[in-house]
Design a protein around this motif. Structure first.
Motif, mmCIF file in Angstrom:
data_model
loop_
_atom_site.group_PDB
_atom_site.id
_atom_site.type_symbol
_atom_site.label_atom_id
_atom_site.label_comp_id
_atom_site.label_asym_id
_atom_site.label_seq_id
_atom_site.Cartn_x
_atom_site.Cartn_y
_atom_site.Cartn_z
ATOM 1 N N MET A 82 0.826 -1.211 0.000
ATOM 2 C CA MET A 82 0.000 0.000 0.000
ATOM 3 C C MET A 82 0.863 1.265 0.000
ATOM 4 O O MET A 82 0.545 2.246 -0.658
ATOM 5 N N ASP A 83 1.972 1.233 0.760
ATOM 6 C CA ASP A 83 2.867 2.391 0.790
ATOM 7 C C ASP A 83 3.411 2.696 -0.608
ATOM 8 O O ASP A 83 3.503 3.862 -1.018
ATOM 9 N N SER A 84 3.769 1.641 -1.352
ATOM 10 C CA SER A 84 4.287 1.822 -2.714
ATOM 11 C C SER A 84 3.233 2.449 -3.614
ATOM 12 O O SER A 84 3.547 3.283 -4.468
ATOM 13 N N LEU A 85 1.979 2.070 -3.414
ATOM 14 C CA LEU A 85 0.877 2.597 -4.223
ATOM 15 C C LEU A 85 0.686 4.083 -3.968
ATOM 16 O O LEU A 85 0.583 4.885 -4.901
ATOM 17 N N ILE A 86 0.655 4.476 -2.690
ATOM 18 C CA ILE A 86 0.441 5.876 -2.326
ATOM 19 C C ILE A 86 1.630 6.743 -2.738
ATOM 20 O O ILE A 86 1.463 7.796 -3.372
ATOM 21 N N ALA A 87 2.827 6.301 -2.397
ATOM 22 C CA ALA A 87 4.030 7.083 -2.704
ATOM 23 C C ALA A 87 4.233 7.207 -4.210
ATOM 24 O O ALA A 87 4.585 8.277 -4.722
ATOM 25 N N GLY A 91 1.876 7.062 -6.565
ATOM 26 C CA GLY A 91 0.843 7.922 -7.137
ATOM 27 C C GLY A 91 1.118 9.399 -6.911
ATOM 28 O O GLY A 91 1.009 10.222 -7.832
ATOM 29 N N LEU A 92 1.505 9.767 -5.689
ATOM 30 C CA LEU A 92 1.779 11.170 -5.368
ATOM 31 C C LEU A 92 3.009 11.691 -6.115
ATOM 32 O O LEU A 92 2.984 12.800 -6.668
ATOM 33 N N SER A 93 4.063 10.893 -6.147
ATOM 34 C CA SER A 93 5.280 11.333 -6.836
ATOM 35 C C SER A 93 5.050 11.434 -8.343
ATOM 36 O O SER A 93 5.559 12.334 -9.000
ATOM 37 N N GLY A 111 -2.968 10.195 -15.464
ATOM 38 C CA GLY A 111 -2.343 8.963 -15.945
ATOM 39 C C GLY A 111 -1.005 8.710 -15.279
ATOM 40 O O GLY A 111 -0.653 7.570 -14.975
ATOM 41 N N ASN A 112 -0.242 9.797 -15.049
ATOM 42 C CA ASN A 112 1.070 9.654 -14.420
ATOM 43 C C ASN A 112 0.948 9.158 -12.980
ATOM 44 O O ASN A 112 1.751 8.348 -12.520
ATOM 45 N N ALA A 113 -0.059 9.675 -12.269
ATOM 46 C CA ALA A 113 -0.273 9.235 -10.897
ATOM 47 C C ALA A 113 -0.609 7.744 -10.872
ATOM 48 O O ALA A 113 -0.037 6.972 -10.084
ATOM 49 N N SER A 164 11.242 12.047 -4.628
ATOM 50 C CA SER A 164 9.993 12.220 -3.885
ATOM 51 C C SER A 164 9.463 10.881 -3.381
ATOM 52 O O SER A 164 8.919 10.792 -2.270
ATOM 53 N N TYR A 165 9.628 9.823 -4.183
ATOM 54 C CA TYR A 165 9.176 8.487 -3.770
ATOM 55 C C TYR A 165 9.916 8.041 -2.504
ATOM 56 O O TYR A 165 9.295 7.561 -1.549
ATOM 57 N N GLU A 166 11.228 8.221 -2.496
ATOM 58 C CA GLU A 166 12.017 7.810 -1.331
ATOM 59 C C GLU A 166 11.582 8.594 -0.080
ATOM 60 O O GLU A 166 11.459 8.030 1.003
ATOM 61 N N GLN A 167 11.327 9.904 -0.255
ATOM 62 C CA GLN A 167 10.939 10.725 0.891
ATOM 63 C C GLN A 167 9.543 10.376 1.395
ATOM 64 O O GLN A 167 9.308 10.284 2.609
ATOM 65 N N ILE A 168 8.593 10.167 0.463
ATOM 66 C CA ILE A 168 7.225 9.818 0.864
ATOM 67 C C ILE A 168 7.202 8.463 1.556
ATOM 68 O O ILE A 168 6.494 8.263 2.551
ATOM 69 N N MET A 169 7.979 7.512 1.025
ATOM 70 C CA MET A 169 8.050 6.191 1.653
ATOM 71 C C MET A 169 8.604 6.317 3.076
ATOM 72 O O MET A 169 8.149 5.624 3.994
#
Length: 287
Positions: A1-6, A8-10, A68-70, A273-278
């Motif tokens: 789930m964390d991978s999905l959220i991070a 999508g936002l990034s 689409g990118n999200a 951003s992915y690394e930081q959101i995770m």
């Protein structure tokens, strides 16, 4: 789930920040062969677009790409992490060949479930926007007309080259990023998060490598998703043949400069951003 959220936002953030470069790249790939460089350069495309439609013209089709990118990034990171976990060796490490395989799987998954529909809509909106009197009045109106005129299958124009491009994109990008990340971490920081600046730099290098190795697939994809693709090309192979015989080999790298600008930035933005959101999500989970 964390991978999905991070993811999508990034992905959404990266899509909005870098969209003008995607617009210019797509427009340049629609330029006919023989057009003078001075009239088809990125600068000229930007000037003519602003003259006709204002600054907002550079964001034609932006909604489709951001959404689409999200979705694409969410599916990409979720599927990559899933493939990666199943491909770890007995020591819990992911070798370069296995990372390549995980990237191929992630790219194929995102192409089918996220990329093709959003790319088709985005490309048709940009192709339509180059006329003095565009038919499409926005994302919803454009999507409705595409479905009305071509059916739901119209949203999957160029599916084959999209799958090929996304599989190659993810395979090259993730393998390059993972290899560089492991090299930077060495034996002193295995498994630890990297500083944003280093993640951005590594991601940018991964984006540059991805551009030059997959550019021909991107050109074919763009042509196959144009408004007049059905009357011009029988399939992706016929499209590639016509580009090669009528326009020359170098045409497959048309739009490299704006795509290079976008993917070098996007690689840095997405991975950083992915690394930081995770990291933030991990702190919330552990709290």
């Amino acid at each position: 789930m964390d991978s999905l959220i991070a993811g999508g936002l990034s992905g959404a953030f990266e899509g909005f920040v870098t969209y003008p470069t995607e617009f210019v790249k797509t427009r340049s790939q629609f330029q006919a062969a023989g057009v003078k460089p001075s009239t088809s350069s990125p600068v000229d495309i930007i000037r003519s677009t602003i003259k006709l439609h204002g600054i907002s013209g550079l964001y034609s089709g932006c909604s489709a790409l951001v959404i689409g990118n999200a979705l694409k990034a969410a599916v990409r990171f979720l599927s990559y992490d899933s493939f990666k976990k199943s491909l770890l060796d007995k020591d819990g490490k992911l070798t370069a060949p296995r990372s390549l395989l995980a990237g191929l799987g992630a790219g194929t998954t995102e192409a089918i479930f996220a990329v093709t529909p959003s790319e088709t809509i985005k490309t048709k909106l940009i192709d339509d926007a180059k006329s003095a009197s565009p038919r499409f009045r926005g994302l919803v109106h454009g999507t409705t007309l595409i479905i009305k005129e071509h059916g739901l299958s119209g949203l999957y124009s160029g599916l084959t080259p999209v799958i090929m491009r996304q599989a190659a994109n993810s395979a090259v990008r993730f393998t390059t990023y993972s290899s560089l990340k492991q090299f930077v971490q060495g034996n002193s920081r295995p498994g630890q998060s990297l500083p944003p600046s280093i993640s951005f730099a590594i991601g940018s290098v991964a984006g540059i490598v991805t551009v030059y190795s997959t550019m021909p697939l991107d050109v074919i994809k763009t042509r196959m998703q144009g408004l007049d693709a059905r009357s011009q090309y029988r399939n992706s192979i016929h499209c590639a043949y016509r580009i090669f015989t009528e326009e020359g080999l170098t045409r497959f790298w048309k739009g490299t400069t704006p795509r290079l600008a976008r993917l070098s930035m996007s690689g840095g933005i997405v991975f950083a951003s992915y690394e930081q959101i995770m990291g933030v999500l991990g702190k919330f989970r552990d709290a």
